[in-house]
Design an enzyme around this catalytic site. Structure first.
Site, PDB file in Angstrom:
ATOM      1  N   CYS A  49       4.427 -10.733 -12.810  1.00  8.09           N
ATOM      2  CA  CYS A  49       5.871 -10.548 -12.575  1.00  8.09           C
ATOM      3  C   CYS A  49       6.529  -9.509 -13.482  1.00  8.09           C
ATOM      4  O   CYS A  49       7.505  -8.854 -13.082  1.00  8.09           O
ATOM      5  CB  CYS A  49       6.609 -11.882 -12.758  1.00  8.09           C
ATOM      6  N   CYS A  52       7.716  -5.775 -12.641  1.00  8.39           N
ATOM      7  CA  CYS A  52       8.947  -5.521 -11.871  1.00  8.39           C
ATOM      8  C   CYS A  52      10.183  -6.134 -12.526  1.00  8.39           C
ATOM      9  O   CYS A  52      11.266  -5.560 -12.491  1.00  8.39           O
ATOM     10  CB  CYS A  52       8.834  -6.123 -10.471  1.00  8.39           C
ATOM     11  N   HIS A  53      10.035  -7.357 -13.057  1.00  9.88           N
ATOM     12  CA  HIS A  53      11.227  -8.064 -13.534  1.00  9.88           C
ATOM     13  C   HIS A  53      11.484  -7.862 -15.027  1.00  9.88           C
ATOM     14  O   HIS A  53      12.519  -8.308 -15.519  1.00  9.88           O
ATOM     15  CB  HIS A  53      11.102  -9.565 -13.237  1.00  9.88           C
ATOM     16  N   MET A  90       9.696  -8.811  -2.723  1.00 14.13           N
ATOM     17  CA  MET A  90       9.018  -9.841  -3.518  1.00 14.13           C
ATOM     18  C   MET A  90       7.743 -10.274  -2.773  1.00 14.13           C
ATOM     19  O   MET A  90       7.797 -10.600  -1.585  1.00 14.13           O
ATOM     20  CB  MET A  90       9.985 -11.018  -3.681  1.00 14.13           C
ATOM     21  N   HIS A 333      11.864   7.656 -14.004  1.00 11.13           N
ATOM     22  CA  HIS A 333      10.423   7.454 -13.996  1.00 11.13           C
ATOM     23  C   HIS A 333       9.697   8.748 -14.388  1.00 11.13           C
ATOM     24  O   HIS A 333       9.646   9.085 -15.544  1.00 11.13           O
ATOM     25  CB  HIS A 333       9.989   6.921 -12.623  1.00 11.13           C
ATOM     26  N   HIS A 375       8.773  10.093  -5.779  1.00 11.70           N
ATOM     27  CA  HIS A 375       7.708   9.959  -6.786  1.00 11.70           C
ATOM     28  C   HIS A 375       7.009  11.308  -6.914  1.00 11.70           C
ATOM     29  O   HIS A 375       6.043  11.588  -6.218  1.00 11.70           O
ATOM     30  CB  HIS A 375       6.719   8.856  -6.393  1.00 11.70           C
TER      31      HIS A 375
HETATM   32 FE1  DHE Z   1       1.681   6.071 -13.451  1.00 11.48          FE
HETATM   33  C1  DHE Z   1       2.473   9.215 -14.696  1.00 11.48           C
HETATM   34  C2  DHE Z   1       4.333   4.754 -15.146  1.00 11.48           C
HETATM   35  C3  DHE Z   1       1.160   3.078 -11.871  1.00 11.48           C
HETATM   36  C4  DHE Z   1      -1.243   7.263 -12.165  1.00 11.48           C
HETATM   37  N1  DHE Z   1       3.148   6.846 -14.675  1.00 11.48           N
HETATM   38  C5  DHE Z   1       3.313   8.173 -15.046  1.00 11.48           C
HETATM   39  C6  DHE Z   1       4.480   8.291 -15.881  1.00 11.48           C
HETATM   40  C7  DHE Z   1       4.995   7.026 -16.025  1.00 11.48           C
HETATM   41  C8  DHE Z   1       4.159   6.119 -15.266  1.00 11.48           C
HETATM   42  C9  DHE Z   1       6.208   6.633 -16.819  1.00 11.48           C
HETATM   43  C10 DHE Z   1       5.019   9.596 -16.470  1.00 11.48           C
HETATM   44  C11 DHE Z   1       4.375   9.904 -17.781  1.00 11.48           C
HETATM   45  C12 DHE Z   1       4.806  11.242 -18.363  1.00 11.48           C
HETATM   46  O1  DHE Z   1       4.814  12.253 -17.634  1.00 11.48           O
HETATM   47  O2  DHE Z   1       5.133  11.289 -19.554  1.00 11.48           O
HETATM   48  N2  DHE Z   1       2.621   4.246 -13.459  1.00 11.48           N
HETATM   49  C13 DHE Z   1       3.675   3.917 -14.241  1.00 11.48           C
HETATM   50  C14 DHE Z   1       4.053   2.543 -14.018  1.00 11.48           C
HETATM   51  O3  DHE Z   1       4.942   1.887 -14.636  1.00 11.48           O
HETATM   52  C15 DHE Z   1       3.285   2.045 -12.845  1.00 11.48           C
HETATM   53  C16 DHE Z   1       4.225   2.009 -11.656  1.00 11.48           C
HETATM   54  C17 DHE Z   1       2.720   0.644 -12.946  1.00 11.48           C
HETATM   55  C18 DHE Z   1       1.871   0.363 -14.136  1.00 11.48           C
HETATM   56  O4  DHE Z   1       1.728  -0.813 -14.434  1.00 11.48           O
HETATM   57  O5  DHE Z   1       1.349   1.265 -14.766  1.00 11.48           O
HETATM   58  C19 DHE Z   1       2.251   3.178 -12.709  1.00 11.48           C
HETATM   59  N3  DHE Z   1       0.224   5.304 -12.203  1.00 11.48           N
HETATM   60  C20 DHE Z   1       0.190   4.063 -11.690  1.00 11.48           C
HETATM   61  C21 DHE Z   1      -1.004   3.851 -10.894  1.00 11.48           C
HETATM   62  O6  DHE Z   1      -1.325   2.779 -10.280  1.00 11.48           O
HETATM   63  C22 DHE Z   1      -1.753   5.136 -10.839  1.00 11.48           C
HETATM   64  C23 DHE Z   1      -1.691   5.688  -9.430  1.00 11.48           C
HETATM   65  C24 DHE Z   1      -3.245   5.054 -11.203  1.00 11.48           C
HETATM   66  C25 DHE Z   1      -3.560   4.765 -12.646  1.00 11.48           C
HETATM   67  O7  DHE Z   1      -4.333   5.530 -13.230  1.00 11.48           O
HETATM   68  O8  DHE Z   1      -3.058   3.777 -13.179  1.00 11.48           O
HETATM   69  C26 DHE Z   1      -0.909   5.979 -11.810  1.00 11.48           C
HETATM   70  N4  DHE Z   1       0.795   7.896 -13.427  1.00 11.48           N
HETATM   71  C27 DHE Z   1      -0.431   8.166 -12.868  1.00 11.48           C
HETATM   72  C28 DHE Z   1      -0.773   9.562 -13.098  1.00 11.48           C
HETATM   73  C29 DHE Z   1       0.304  10.131 -13.811  1.00 11.48           C
HETATM   74  C30 DHE Z   1       1.271   9.059 -14.003  1.00 11.48           C
HETATM   75  C31 DHE Z   1      -2.047  10.262 -12.602  1.00 11.48           C
HETATM   76  C32 DHE Z   1       0.447  11.572 -14.317  1.00 11.48           C
HETATM   77  C33 DHE Z   1       0.849  12.479 -13.206  1.00 11.48           C
HETATM   78  C34 DHE Z   1       0.911  13.920 -13.627  1.00 11.48           C
HETATM   79  O9  DHE Z   1       0.404  14.771 -12.865  1.00 11.48           O
HETATM   80  O10 DHE Z   1       1.454  14.234 -14.700  1.00 11.48           O
END
Ligand code: DHE
Length: 549
Positions: A49, A52-53, A90, A333, A375
């Protein structure tokens, strides 16, 4: 339906915070609950949870669940909501079989008690976690191998707690480095010598790419949960800030930490707790999302998710830190630079807006409405034949690919406006990519529920945008057997003539990286290796350090 499903898949990652690390209070005002039940419910809450929350239940992409609200809703309402879910997003934890009726009963009672609080994490804890494995004076003075560092790719191996460094020229794995729980991103020092990774568990690893093979030279843990790391890139004032500092933002505790760029020694920790941008209410858990380094001033630009504010953190004097706060929108984000590297464009994903920061004049340039959960990753820059320079984002909630004008001088009428909207394969897109030398715009859709869409990629011809897109069956080309095989995160090589895709399968299944020739759009290479477990993000040294995308 598709949109909700895709959004859920994206949000679902468990928080790495452990119940036993939290302070727990089983109050007399809530329903009967043993301390064991409360501890178990806390763990369930963090795993299912909190993403998201919020850890403290103040709400983010999910509704707030503080006791003033939950007690009013009552037991029956909460139980039904957890069991059956809601159209607003949810999940149906009960009917999907993911949580048992006993778990749901426990979680419901837990929500009627005050939330547990995870520990603070300050200088004392950081210094304890900080290790320098190779001191600066013991590091090589020059590159000790034959590879071209600028064409290295750092690849996140999400579920194995590692990264792979792959040589872009030979497509060979140069080194697999143990980092820690689920590395999220890689960034490089301004000179390109050092690689910094950050895990979901807030651990940073610093890797010296001069060493043979590239090796970890320092590590630190800056909190309990984090997503972003960046380094100082300002070349002015005689270049004295080049490679000088690193910064990391954490989700818990809500704070950012400035560190020494050679050793990761923690220098300054700043809390982000404060008032929200719109209702101006106190938020106890404003998580730090994307951070970029300004090229115009000695500053980091820091997105604060829950308060909806963007901070310009000037690092020229850490003892008298200047932080300028710019009002944007909730929930900030990810984002990236326009082609001139003056304007930072970033998604406020629950407000369906893109905020534009003018890093030169240090002000909000625009807040632009876009459709359903933009995104961008770092976005894509290209020249639209009609509208001039644009920055592009795709979306989680629909198939729209939105072009925003970024040239206020020669294309004033389209600047900071939606110049064009294309339709891609569907929602569930996470990343778009182009390159100054390319005529292609690539759009992934890894979270789309249709496997035909999640396992392929759409590519548009920038000079013929009305023609629609071509679909390339990237996962099929990888030829790796069964598995989810989501095609995610296009990334160019240094020359800008190849695009790399991760084919992200299950932990026990084979994954791969597929390299496509950018000009012909034909398969160029498939990188397969048992060590490439769940590859997701890939970061080319040259393009990432120079913000080319
Ligand atoms: Fe990410 C970037 C947060 C899930 C792959 N991700 C980011 C950034 C944030 C973030 C804040 C920007 C960072 C920066 O530029 O300083 N991501 C989150 C989450 O909170 C979320 C939704 C859930 C979590 O629990 O993490 C989440 N993200 C994912 C994934 O499920 C992804 C697809 C696969 C993985 O590796 O976990 C994923 N996030 C990425 C990638 C980037 C990214 C590949 C960088 C992109 C880029 O080209 O700079």
């Amino acid at each position: 339906k598709g949109a909700t499903e895709t959004e859920l898949r994206y949000r679902g990652s468990p928080s790495p915070i452990k119940a036993e690390d939290t302070k727990q209070y089983v109050s007399t005002t809530g329903p009967k609950m043993t301390t064991e039940e409360y501890a178990h419910a806390t763990q369930l809450y963090f795993e299912r949870c909190a993403g998201c929350h919020g850890v403290l239940r103040k709400g983010a992409t999910g509704k707030p669940l503080t006791t003033d609200i939950t007690r009013e809703k009552g037991v029956d309402y909460l139980k039904a909501l957890i069991t059956y879910g809601s159209p607003a997003g949810m999940p149906n934890w009960g009917t999907s079989g993911e949580l048992s009726p006993a778990d749901i009963d426990e979680l419901t009672r837990f929500l009627l008690h005050e939330p547990p609080s995870p520990p603070e994490y300050g200088m004392k804890e950081m210094r304890k976690s900080w290790n320098v494995f190779v001191p600066v004076d013991k590091r090589p003075k020059k590159k000790m191998h034959k590879y071209n560092i600028e064409n290295f790719f750092s690849v996140t191996l999400r579920d194995s707690g590692e990264i792979a460094i792959i040589d872009g020229d030979s497509k060979k794995i140069v080194s697999i480095i143990k980092t820690g729980y689920a590395v999220h991103i890689s960034r490089f020092s301004a000179s390109g010598r050092y690689l910094f990774t950050i895990g979901r568990d807030a651990k940073i690893d610093m890797i010296d790419l001069y060493m043979n093979p590239p090796t970890r030279v320092a590590e630190i843990k800056v909190g309990l949960e984090a997503r972003s790391v960046e380094t100082s890139k300002y070349y002015g004032q005689g270049g004295k800030f080049v490679d000088k500092y690193a910064i990391a933002g954490s989700y818990w505790p809500p704070q950012y930490t400035i560190m020494d760029g050679d050793t990761l020694e923690p220098l300054k920790i700043v809390s982000t707790r404060g008032m929200t941008v719109d209702t101006q209410e106190y938020h106890p858990e404003p998580r730090v999302a994307a951070i970029v380094a300004s090229h115009e001033h000695p500053e980091f630009i820091v997105n604060i998710k829950e308060t909806g504010k963007i901070l310009l953190v000037n690092y020229s004097n850490l003892d008298s830190l200047q932080v300028q706060t710019i009002n944007a929108a909730r929930y900030l984000h990810d984002g990236g630079w326009d082609a001139s590297k003056r304007y930072f464009l970033t998604a406020a994903n629950k407000s369906d807006k893109i905020a534009v920061i003018d890093s030169k004049d240090r002000e909000l340039e625009a807040l632009i409405d876009v459709d359903k959960i933009p995104h961008p990753g770092r976005g894509a820059n290209l020249i639209d034949p009609e509208h001039g320079p644009v920055w592009v984002t795709s979306a989680l909630g629909n198939d729209k690919i939105t072009f925003l004008g970024t040239d206020p001088v020669k294309h004033k009428s389209k600047a900071w406006k939606v110049a064009r909207v294309l339709h891609g394969q569907g929602g569930g897109s996470l990343f778009v990519k182009s390159h100054p030398k390319s005529k292609n715009l690539w759009v992934d859709s890894p979270l789309n529920p249709d496997t035909g869409i999640s396992q392929s990629v759409a590519v548009f011809d920038v000079n013929n945008l009305d023609k629609g897109y071509e679909v390339l069956p990237i996962a099929k080309w990888a030829d790796i057997g069964e598995g989810p095989k989501r095609v995610v995160h296009p990334e160019y090589n240094q020359a800008g003539d190849e695009v790399w895709f991760s084919v992200w399968s299950g932990k026990e299944q084979q994954s791969a990286i597929v390299v496509v020739d950018d000009k012909t759009r034909k398969l160029k290479a498939v990188i397969k290796d048992p060590k490439l477990i769940t590859p997701t993000g890939k970061f080319n040294v040259y393009n990432t350090m120079n913000d080319v995308y």
